[in-house]
Design an enzyme around this catalytic site. Structure first.
Site, PDB file in Angstrom:
ATOM      1  N   CYS A   1       7.932   5.607  -4.610  1.00 23.50           N
ATOM      2  CA  CYS A   1       6.932   5.885  -3.574  1.00 23.50           C
ATOM      3  C   CYS A   1       7.187   7.237  -2.912  1.00 23.50           C
ATOM      4  CB  CYS A   1       6.939   4.787  -2.520  1.00 23.50           C
ATOM      5  SG  CYS A   1       6.473   3.168  -3.150  1.00 23.50           S
TER       6      CYS A   1
ATOM      7  N   ARG B   1       0.534  -0.389  -6.934  1.00 21.87           N
ATOM      8  CA  ARG B   1       0.072   0.995  -6.779  1.00 21.87           C
ATOM      9  C   ARG B   1      -1.392   1.065  -7.198  1.00 21.87           C
ATOM     10  NH1 ARG B   1       4.847   3.473  -5.911  1.00 21.87           N
ATOM     11  NH2 ARG B   1       6.648   2.489  -6.893  1.00 21.87           N
TER      12      ARG B   1
END
Length: 222
Positions: A59, A136
């Site tokens: 991330c 995601r």
């Protein structure tokens, strides 16, 4: 955090995925830039993306990458929005750490979704991956608030910024010129002209200077 109507503040089961071509579900939320509503961005395109958690390796690389394309997206009238089920304080601490440790400023809002209201509305919680973290996901919403495209990735796979830019450019090109984009299209490549619907339309193509491979498959430059 409420979504649309007051009753949406109650506990809510995970929903099916939103539908392309329909209005993107509106919501109100707190973010690192203060309170916001999705509908506040009508008139601008929105790329909203979710990430599993703050202070995680993949991330962090993605947020640096999104920060790197933020100006290019802004030049195309696109607002970036990040989201995870972490709190605003956690987001703020992470943004500060990215700036101090990585030398990258994150210029776009990061939405706090502790109750997973937005995540559930957009199908970001995938039980096969995790019951507590967003996958995601990327949602492409046009300037009229319509959901135009979405991409889902597993938690282990970081996203490609060139593909996100390409999708935005392709969607905007199709809107502006009434065409479609072929496989692997990049700005500057030829586009696909809509297939004819009548014999008359098919015959007119011979005089339009198109590059035709068959009666239904014709290309042109923009």
């Amino acid at each position: 955090m409420c979504i649309d109507e007051p009753e949406s503040c109650s506990d809510e089961p995970a929903r099916s995925l939103p539908s392309l071509g329909e209005p993107a579900p509106d919501f109100s939320a707190q973010s690192t830039h203060g309170p916001l509503k999705l509908s506040d961005y009508l008139g601008r395109w929105v790329v909203m993306f979710s990430h599993p958690a703050d202070f995680t390796p993949v991330c962090t690389t993605e947020f640096m990458a999104f920060a790197g394309i933020a100006d290019e997206l802004a030049a195309m009238n696109v607002q970036l929005l990040g989201l995870s089920v972490d709190s605003v304080p956690a987001h703020l601490a992470w943004v500060r750490a990215i700036r101090e440790k990585m030398g990258v400023d994150v210029p776009f809002p990061i939405i706090a979704d502790l109750e997973m209201q937005v995540a559930k509305r957009y199908g970001m919680i995938q039980p096969g991956m995790s019951t507590t973290a967003c996958v995601r996901a990327v949602f492409f919403i046009d300037d009229k608030g319509v959901l135009r495209a979405m991409i889902y990735y597993p938690l282990s796979t970081g996203r490609s910024m060139p593909e996100i830019l390409r999708v935005v450019k392709a969607l905007q090109a199709t809107d502006a010129h009434g065409v479609s984009t072929p496989a692997n299209w990049q700005p500057g490549d030829k586009v696909v002209v809509p297939a004819p619907k009548t014999v008359e339309e098919m015959r007119k193509r011979d005089a339009e200077g198109l590059e035709c491979r068959d009666w239904y498959l014709c290309f042109k430059s923009l």
